[in-house]
Design a protein around this motif. Structure first.
Motif, mmCIF file in Angstrom:
data_model
loop_
_atom_site.group_PDB
_atom_site.id
_atom_site.type_symbol
_atom_site.label_atom_id
_atom_site.label_comp_id
_atom_site.label_asym_id
_atom_site.label_seq_id
_atom_site.Cartn_x
_atom_site.Cartn_y
_atom_site.Cartn_z
ATOM 1 N N LEU A 73 0.843 -1.194 0.000
ATOM 2 C CA LEU A 73 0.000 0.000 0.000
ATOM 3 C C LEU A 73 0.877 1.242 0.000
ATOM 4 N N ARG A 74 0.579 2.162 -0.927
ATOM 5 C CA ARG A 74 1.269 3.446 -0.986
ATOM 6 C C ARG A 74 0.247 4.533 -0.625
ATOM 7 N N ILE A 75 0.522 5.293 0.432
ATOM 8 C CA ILE A 75 -0.443 6.281 0.929
ATOM 9 C C ILE A 75 0.260 7.615 1.157
ATOM 10 N N GLY A 76 -0.465 8.709 0.873
ATOM 11 C CA GLY A 76 0.161 10.019 1.013
ATOM 12 C C GLY A 76 -0.838 11.156 0.981
ATOM 13 N N LEU A 77 -0.322 12.370 0.734
ATOM 14 C CA LEU A 77 -1.121 13.587 0.749
ATOM 15 C C LEU A 77 -0.940 14.359 -0.549
ATOM 16 N N ASP A 78 -1.987 15.084 -0.931
ATOM 17 C CA ASP A 78 -1.924 15.991 -2.072
ATOM 18 C C ASP A 78 -1.383 17.337 -1.582
ATOM 19 N N LEU A 79 -0.165 17.692 -2.009
ATOM 20 C CA LEU A 79 0.474 18.926 -1.562
ATOM 21 C C LEU A 79 -0.106 20.168 -2.232
ATOM 22 N N SER A 80 -0.832 19.995 -3.326
ATOM 23 C CA SER A 80 -1.386 21.155 -4.020
ATOM 24 C C SER A 80 -2.473 21.847 -3.199
ATOM 25 N N LYS A 81 -3.140 21.095 -2.316
ATOM 26 C CA LYS A 81 -4.210 21.687 -1.510
ATOM 27 C C LYS A 81 -3.667 22.712 -0.506
ATOM 28 N N PRO A 82 -2.677 22.386 0.343
ATOM 29 C CA PRO A 82 -2.137 23.421 1.241
ATOM 30 C C PRO A 82 -1.479 24.579 0.502
ATOM 31 N N GLN A 140 -10.210 26.252 1.285
ATOM 32 C CA GLN A 140 -9.645 25.315 2.243
ATOM 33 C C GLN A 140 -9.854 23.907 1.712
ATOM 34 N N GLY A 141 -8.863 23.039 1.911
ATOM 35 C CA GLY A 141 -9.027 21.683 1.427
ATOM 36 C C GLY A 141 -7.879 20.777 1.806
ATOM 37 N N PHE A 142 -8.144 19.496 1.775
ATOM 38 C CA PHE A 142 -7.100 18.492 1.948
ATOM 39 C C PHE A 142 -7.508 17.241 1.177
ATOM 40 N N GLU A 143 -6.517 16.416 0.843
ATOM 41 C CA GLU A 143 -6.791 15.182 0.102
ATOM 42 C C GLU A 143 -5.778 14.113 0.486
ATOM 43 N N VAL A 144 -6.287 12.915 0.782
ATOM 44 C CA VAL A 144 -5.455 11.742 1.048
ATOM 45 C C VAL A 144 -5.489 10.863 -0.195
ATOM 46 N N VAL A 145 -4.312 10.428 -0.636
ATOM 47 C CA VAL A 145 -4.228 9.604 -1.844
ATOM 48 C C VAL A 145 -3.640 8.243 -1.483
ATOM 49 N N GLY A 146 -3.978 7.232 -2.270
ATOM 50 C CA GLY A 146 -3.443 5.905 -2.021
ATOM 51 C C GLY A 146 -3.574 5.003 -3.233
ATOM 52 N N ASP A 147 -2.682 4.028 -3.336
ATOM 53 C CA ASP A 147 -2.810 3.007 -4.364
ATOM 54 C C ASP A 147 -2.270 1.685 -3.829
ATOM 55 N N PHE A 148 -2.729 0.597 -4.419
ATOM 56 C CA PHE A 148 -2.332 -0.747 -4.004
ATOM 57 C C PHE A 148 -2.001 -1.556 -5.244
ATOM 58 N N ARG A 149 -0.795 -2.089 -5.287
ATOM 59 C CA ARG A 149 -0.339 -2.834 -6.458
ATOM 60 C C ARG A 149 -0.971 -4.225 -6.487
ATOM 61 N N ILE A 150 -1.636 -4.552 -7.596
ATOM 62 C CA ILE A 150 -2.292 -5.858 -7.705
ATOM 63 C C ILE A 150 -1.642 -6.745 -8.768
ATOM 64 N N SER A 151 -0.817 -6.159 -9.648
ATOM 65 C CA SER A 151 -0.080 -6.932 -10.646
ATOM 66 C C SER A 151 1.149 -6.130 -11.047
ATOM 67 N N LYS A 152 1.893 -6.646 -12.027
ATOM 68 C CA LYS A 152 3.109 -5.947 -12.433
ATOM 69 C C LYS A 152 2.806 -4.529 -12.899
ATOM 70 N N LYS A 153 1.699 -4.340 -13.588
ATOM 71 C CA LYS A 153 1.398 -3.055 -14.214
ATOM 72 C C LYS A 153 0.207 -2.315 -13.603
ATOM 73 N N PHE A 154 -0.690 -3.014 -12.938
ATOM 74 C CA PHE A 154 -1.940 -2.392 -12.496
ATOM 75 C C PHE A 154 -1.948 -2.114 -10.992
ATOM 76 N N TYR A 155 -2.539 -0.955 -10.641
ATOM 77 C CA TYR A 155 -2.700 -0.532 -9.254
ATOM 78 C C TYR A 155 -4.152 -0.121 -9.030
ATOM 79 N N LEU A 156 -4.740 -0.549 -7.929
ATOM 80 C CA LEU A 156 -5.990 0.046 -7.477
ATOM 81 C C LEU A 156 -5.658 1.399 -6.873
ATOM 82 N N ALA A 157 -6.493 2.414 -7.127
ATOM 83 C CA ALA A 157 -6.171 3.769 -6.674
ATOM 84 C C ALA A 157 -7.412 4.466 -6.134
#
Length: 258
Positions: free
Chosen positions: A50-59, A69-86
């Motif tokens: 799992l790769r998780i982080g923040l959107d820096l463009s909001k601050p 005002q705003g914030f955003e949490v981003v994340g993706d999970f690798r399910i194969s060599k090329k594909f990620y759930l996001a």
């Protein structure tokens, strides 16, 4: 005569001892070499997690725009060599002040989808040049702060029938849209990634109050009367949490050797 026989026996014993030691050393070297060869021939394994982080463009936007005002949490999970759930989860509050209306939109949004990594990494790397698709959903409310009525009012279907007083709140609003994504992610340090992506949105449907419109949708951005297409971007920093390893397929190993 006995002296010579004794000398010959001592020489033979020493020779046999030295030969045994040399044999043992050769055996150890062979075993170590075999172990190295065996390790070399083992199939490579890629990290999945799992790769998780923040959107820096909001601050950054909050520093540049006093009415945002705003914030955003981003994340993706690798399910194969090329594909990620996001996915992206966020909240935005935006006050819009134009010649005819002053209103504030506040709400949360969720985007889910996938990314396809088109970049061929070396073994152990997870950098990305990717394209992807998201389904976006927003739930929000709008507050009409003030307004001016013009005969050619483009924001209202019937300006003469506007009966809302300043401070009127429209709640339980929502919107659905599809979002195309293209971007990059680069590993700066071990498991720390910096990313940038461009977004192109197409509004599918929206729930709005009578005689008023959703002119700003959290997660989608600005909406105009004659256009249901929007655009945006994000600038992210994220951390990858390795969860498990997966052996590479034989075909992938052969391609790397070639």
């Amino acid at each position: 005569m006995l002296k010579y026989i004794t000398s010959i026996l001592a020489f033979l014993v020493c020779s046999i001892s030295v030969a045994q030691e040399d044999s043992e050393e050769i055996t150890v070297v062979k075993e170590e070499t075999a172990a190295v060869v065996k390790d070399t021939l083992l199939p490579g394994k890629d990290n999945y997690g799992l790769r998780i982080g923040l959107d820096l463009s909001k601050p950054i936007r909050m520093l540049l725009e006093k009415d945002y005002q705003g914030f955003e949490v981003v994340g993706d999970f690798r399910i194969s060599k090329k594909f990620y759930l996001a996915a992206e989860l966020g909240n935005e509050t935006k006050t819009v002040d134009d010649d005819q209306l002053n209103f504030t939109t506040e709400g949360s949004y969720l985007k889910v989808g996938f990314d396809f990594n088109a970049y061929e990494n070396w073994f152990g790397m997870q950098n990305s040049i990717f394209v992807g698709l998201r389904y976006g959903y927003s739930t929000h409310k709008q507050t009409l702060n003030s307004y001016r009525i013009y005969i050619d009012d483009t924001h209202l279907e019937n300006p003469n029938n506007l009966e809302f007083a300043p401070g009127t709140e429209f709640s339980s609003l929502n919107a659905h849209w599809i979002e195309a994504v293209a971007g990059i992610k680069v590993e700066l340090y071990t498991n720390i990634y910096l990313g940038f992506s461009l977004r192109l949105n197409r509004l599918i449907s929206t729930k709005e109050p009578d005689n008023f419109q959703n002119l700003f949708i959290p997660g989608f951005n600005k909406v105009t009367t004659d256009n249901n297409v929007g655009a945006g971007f994000n600038y992210t920093i994220s951390y990858s949490i390795p969860i498990y390893k997966k052996s590479k397929k034989k075909k992938e190993e052969e391609e790397e050797v070639e």
